[in-house]
Design a protein around this motif. Structure first.
Motif, PDB file in Angstrom:
ATOM      1  N   THR A  23      15.433 -33.970  20.789  1.00  0.00           N
ATOM      2  CA  THR A  23      15.161 -34.195  19.212  1.00  0.00           C
ATOM      3  C   THR A  23      16.429 -34.439  18.646  1.00  0.00           C
ATOM      4  O   THR A  23      17.545 -33.913  18.850  1.00  0.00           O
ATOM      5  CB  THR A  23      14.297 -33.058  18.620  1.00  0.00           C
ATOM      6  OG1 THR A  23      15.468 -31.690  18.875  1.00  0.00           O
ATOM      7  CG2 THR A  23      13.295 -32.696  19.546  1.00  0.00           C
ATOM      8  N   ASP A  25      17.566 -32.683  16.409  1.00  0.00           N
ATOM      9  CA  ASP A  25      18.176 -31.367  16.350  1.00  0.00           C
ATOM     10  C   ASP A  25      19.358 -31.021  17.020  1.00  0.00           C
ATOM     11  O   ASP A  25      20.350 -30.084  16.702  1.00  0.00           O
ATOM     12  CB  ASP A  25      17.229 -30.025  16.372  1.00  0.00           C
ATOM     13  CG  ASP A  25      16.036 -30.095  15.258  1.00  0.00           C
ATOM     14  OD1 ASP A  25      16.333 -30.814  14.038  1.00  0.00           O
ATOM     15  OD2 ASP A  25      14.913 -29.750  15.128  1.00  0.00           O
ATOM     16  N   ASP A  26      19.212 -31.704  18.228  1.00  0.00           N
ATOM     17  CA  ASP A  26      20.308 -31.460  19.302  1.00  0.00           C
ATOM     18  C   ASP A  26      20.912 -32.643  19.282  1.00  0.00           C
ATOM     19  O   ASP A  26      20.454 -33.659  20.332  1.00  0.00           O
ATOM     20  CB  ASP A  26      19.734 -30.946  20.681  1.00  0.00           C
ATOM     21  CG  ASP A  26      20.886 -30.804  21.775  1.00  0.00           C
ATOM     22  OD1 ASP A  26      22.057 -31.094  21.634  1.00  0.00           O
ATOM     23  OD2 ASP A  26      20.442 -30.068  22.719  1.00  0.00           O
TER      24      ASP A  26
END
Length: 166
Positions: A23, A25-26
């Motif tokens: 994602t 997010d990473d």
């Protein structure tokens, strides 16, 4: 989505599919997975909040004999994942344009597994975000073969009576 894939039928219940998921997010993991797509797919998939790659085991785990159904099975699992995503108001785009050797190296994929497809998951974007050539491709009318072109009966290539007039 992944739960829907998990419960998909497979030959001998082998469940030969595997997925790598990243994602936004990473960022590091996301960029690693993005690098496994070809340049064309990277250009637009980089906007998706979730990237995935599907893999399949080429032999049965119980006897190491070739599993000729494994590509079908991972396709079925990815279709189930896609249907579930649609029910969740998400959009899925599967991509054949991957770099299998990059994926193998990036994820240290065992020899008994083959990379299958890239998968972008997200929300419907505006065609205005795309380059002009991609925009015209994305907004063009879609077509499909008629049933009589791929549903046969007794003779290969001859449409089944079930679909002849469909």
């Amino acid at each position: 989505m992944l739960e829907a894939a998990r419960w998909t039928m497979s030959s001998y219940n082998e469940q030969p599919w595997r997925y790598v998921v990243a994602t936004k997010d990473d960022e590091a993991a996301y960029n690693e997975l993005l690098s496994c797509l070809n340049e064309f797919n990277q250009s637009w998939a980089q906007n998706a909040p979730v990237l995935m790659m599907s893999f399949f085991r080429t032999s049965f785990s119980r006897n190491d004999k070739p599993n000729r159904c494994a590509p079908h099975d991972v396709g079925a699992a990815s279709a189930a994942l896609t249907f579930q995503a649609t029910a969740m108001d998400l959009y899925v785009h599967q991509m054949a344009g991957i770099l299998p050797e990059v994926a193998r190296e990036t994820y240290d994929v065992p020899d008994v597994f083959d990379p299958m497809a890239g998968i972008a998951v997200g929300y419907l974007g505006s065609p205005e975000m795309l380059s002009e050539d991609r925009r015209s491709q994305e907004t063009a009318a879609r077509s499909r073969k008629s049933l009589s072109e791929f549903v046969f009966s007794r003779t290969w290539g001859e449409a089944s009576a079930l679909v002849r007039d469909a």
